[in-house]
Design a protein around this motif. Structure first.
Motif, PDB file in Angstrom:
ATOM      1  N   GLY A 147      36.256  59.060  83.601  1.00  0.00           N
ATOM      2  CA  GLY A 147      35.116  58.691  82.771  1.00  0.00           C
ATOM      3  C   GLY A 147      33.930  59.624  82.934  1.00  0.00           C
ATOM      4  O   GLY A 147      34.058  60.769  83.367  1.00  0.00           O
ATOM      5  N   ASP A 148      32.741  59.132  82.620  1.00  0.00           N
ATOM      6  CA  ASP A 148      31.502  59.909  82.734  1.00  0.00           C
ATOM      7  C   ASP A 148      30.912  59.749  84.135  1.00  0.00           C
ATOM      8  O   ASP A 148      31.060  58.710  84.779  1.00  0.00           O
ATOM      9  CB  ASP A 148      30.471  59.418  81.712  1.00  0.00           C
ATOM     10  N   HIS A 149      30.221  60.789  84.599  1.00  0.00           N
ATOM     11  CA  HIS A 149      29.444  60.742  85.845  1.00  0.00           C
ATOM     12  C   HIS A 149      30.292  60.257  87.023  1.00  0.00           C
ATOM     13  O   HIS A 149      29.950  59.320  87.736  1.00  0.00           O
ATOM     14  CB  HIS A 149      28.209  59.858  85.668  1.00  0.00           C
ATOM     15  N   VAL A 150      31.423  60.931  87.212  1.00  0.00           N
ATOM     16  CA  VAL A 150      32.332  60.633  88.322  1.00  0.00           C
ATOM     17  C   VAL A 150      32.177  61.726  89.374  1.00  0.00           C
ATOM     18  O   VAL A 150      31.963  62.889  89.039  1.00  0.00           O
ATOM     19  CB  VAL A 150      33.789  60.552  87.819  1.00  0.00           C
ATOM     20  N   TRP A 151      32.285  61.381  90.633  1.00  0.00           N
ATOM     21  CA  TRP A 151      32.175  62.346  91.737  1.00  0.00           C
ATOM     22  C   TRP A 151      33.502  62.386  92.475  1.00  0.00           C
ATOM     23  O   TRP A 151      33.926  61.402  93.061  1.00  0.00           O
ATOM     24  CB  TRP A 151      31.028  61.929  92.658  1.00  0.00           C
ATOM     25  N   LEU A 152      34.157  63.558  92.433  1.00  0.00           N
ATOM     26  CA  LEU A 152      35.403  63.769  93.161  1.00  0.00           C
ATOM     27  C   LEU A 152      35.128  64.713  94.325  1.00  0.00           C
ATOM     28  O   LEU A 152      34.683  65.848  94.131  1.00  0.00           O
ATOM     29  CB  LEU A 152      36.486  64.352  92.249  1.00  0.00           C
ATOM     30  N   GLY A 153      35.406  64.270  95.551  1.00  0.00           N
ATOM     31  CA  GLY A 153      35.056  65.017  96.750  1.00  0.00           C
ATOM     32  C   GLY A 153      36.002  66.171  97.055  1.00  0.00           C
ATOM     33  O   GLY A 153      37.080  66.326  96.466  1.00  0.00           O
ATOM     34  N   GLN A 154      35.592  66.964  98.010  1.00  0.00           N
ATOM     35  CA  GLN A 154      36.301  68.185  98.421  1.00  0.00           C
ATOM     36  C   GLN A 154      37.772  67.921  98.752  1.00  0.00           C
ATOM     37  O   GLN A 154      38.119  66.970  99.443  1.00  0.00           O
ATOM     38  CB  GLN A 154      35.604  68.773  99.646  1.00  0.00           C
ATOM     39  N   SER A 155      38.639  68.789  98.217  1.00  0.00           N
ATOM     40  CA  SER A 155      40.079  68.790  98.523  1.00  0.00           C
ATOM     41  C   SER A 155      40.791  67.500  98.132  1.00  0.00           C
ATOM     42  O   SER A 155      41.849  67.182  98.676  1.00  0.00           O
ATOM     43  CB  SER A 155      40.316  69.069 100.017  1.00  0.00           C
ATOM     44  N   ALA A 156      40.233  66.787  97.183  1.00  0.00           N
ATOM     45  CA  ALA A 156      40.902  65.575  96.701  1.00  0.00           C
ATOM     46  C   ALA A 156      42.117  65.957  95.868  1.00  0.00           C
ATOM     47  O   ALA A 156      42.113  66.961  95.151  1.00  0.00           O
ATOM     48  CB  ALA A 156      39.945  64.732  95.874  1.00  0.00           C
ATOM     49  N   MET A 157      43.163  65.139  95.947  1.00  0.00           N
ATOM     50  CA  MET A 157      44.350  65.320  95.127  1.00  0.00           C
ATOM     51  C   MET A 157      44.507  64.082  94.244  1.00  0.00           C
ATOM     52  O   MET A 157      44.714  62.976  94.741  1.00  0.00           O
ATOM     53  CB  MET A 157      45.602  65.535  95.977  1.00  0.00           C
ATOM     54  N   VAL A 158      44.382  64.299  92.945  1.00  0.00           N
ATOM     55  CA  VAL A 158      44.448  63.209  91.975  1.00  0.00           C
ATOM     56  C   VAL A 158      45.788  63.312  91.260  1.00  0.00           C
ATOM     57  O   VAL A 158      46.045  64.276  90.529  1.00  0.00           O
ATOM     58  CB  VAL A 158      43.286  63.297  90.976  1.00  0.00           C
ATOM     59  N   LEU A 159      46.637  62.318  91.467  1.00  0.00           N
ATOM     60  CA  LEU A 159      47.994  62.366  90.950  1.00  0.00           C
ATOM     61  C   LEU A 159      48.172  61.431  89.762  1.00  0.00           C
ATOM     62  O   LEU A 159      47.271  60.675  89.395  1.00  0.00           O
ATOM     63  CB  LEU A 159      48.983  62.036  92.068  1.00  0.00           C
ATOM     64  N   LYS A 160      49.334  61.486  89.182  1.00  0.00           N
ATOM     65  CA  LYS A 160      49.647  60.821  87.903  1.00  0.00           C
ATOM     66  C   LYS A 160      49.252  59.344  87.889  1.00  0.00           C
ATOM     67  O   LYS A 160      49.336  58.643  88.885  1.00  0.00           O
ATOM     68  CB  LYS A 160      51.141  60.953  87.627  1.00  0.00           C
TER      69      LYS A 160
END
Length: 283
Positions: A147-160
């Motif tokens: 969505g909008d204004h999301v914060w994903l931190g260092q070295s995160a892995m976002v999977l299916k």
């Protein structure tokens, strides 16, 4: 194969298309590779690709990058067949965002988010996995929706299968797969789990803050980053994802992106409510 190292070379494309929505578009140490046919790359005004690579490995894909006047794009994107990658306006990339899209899935990202360095997004696994008893496959791909204004931190892995509501946060080093992160909720860990609800964040970094500034920002008074259920009938990212999957041609996908992502202005459009545990749904 058609390879673009300079924007002027896009005029030579025969089997694919690049659309510019403005004049202030730049490429620096970047490449665009078309290995398939019928693909469309759309670059809005004030898009600057730096140290980036966009590879269309198959056919009928769309990559749409919205305007980002204050920040550069650092991207490593690979799309396969009939995939869409949409990145909204005013997002910040502290390093290269790596996106691998396969199995007719999509990656859709809203506006005004923060991506630390070393982040990977993958809509599918590298190999097919089967149950040895039923002989049926068990690891089909799924889209990733942010969505909008999301914060994903260092070295995160976002999977299916992962979805983030507007205002959500994912901690550094986290691995998350096939989960819904509601708006204003912090997830972290491996595997990622919910740590705290009802949180909000500011986009700018705090490393250089003085004592005075720390004191000033002890309390957040600006509610622009607080999201709630949309007041009108907006399409959710999940609904938009479903509509995109129903179209085979890139031109048809662009029409859906334009209508439901570009033209939609409701600030709460991608809000995801907290889970109703009794019903197993999000309200």
């Amino acid at each position: 194969m058609e390879k673009i190292l300079e924007l002027s070379e896009c005029e030579k494309l025969k089997d694919n298309k690049t659309i510019y929505n403005g004049d202030s578009i730049e490429m620096k140490n970047s490449s665009i590779i078309f290995s398939g046919h019928g693909n469309i790359l759309i670059l809005d005004n004030q898009v600057r690709l730096v140290n980036s690579k966009i590879h269309f490995k198959g056919d009928n894909c769309v990559v749409y990058l919205r305007s980002n006047p204050k920040n550069d794009y650092y991207l490593n994107i690979a799309v396969s067949n009939e995939n869409c990658v949409y990145i909204g306006e005013r997002n910040y990339f502290n390093g290269t965002l790596n996106v691998v899209v396969s199995e007719y899935q999509n990656v859709l990202i809203g506006d005004n988010s923060v991506f630390a360095f070393g982040i990977w997004m993958r809509t599918g696994d590298a190999h097919a996995l089967y149950d040895i008893h039923t002989r049926k496959r068990i690891n089909y791909g799924k889209s990733i929706l942010v969505g909008d204004h999301v914060w994903l931190g260092q070295s995160a892995m976002v999977l299916k299968g992962t979805q983030f509501g507007s205002g959500a946060v994912l901690g550094g080093g986290s691995i998350i797969s096939n989960k819904v992160v509601p708006s204003h909720t912090l997830f972290a860990g491996n595997p990622a789990k919910k740590l705290k609800e009802d949180v909000a964040h500011l986009n700018w970094g705090i490393h250089g803050w003085t004592r005075e500034k720390i004191e000033i920002y002890d309390e957040m008074n600006d509610e622009v980053y607080v999201y709630e259920k949309p007041k009108k009938n907006c399409k959710s990212l999940k609904e938009i994802d479903r509509l995109l999957k129903g179209k085979m041609k890139a031109e048809e996908k662009v029409e859906i992106i334009q209508k439901y992502l570009v033209d939609e202005k409701d600030a709460n459009r991608f809000f995801i409510g907290k889970e109703n545990k009794r019903k197993g749904i999000f309200r």
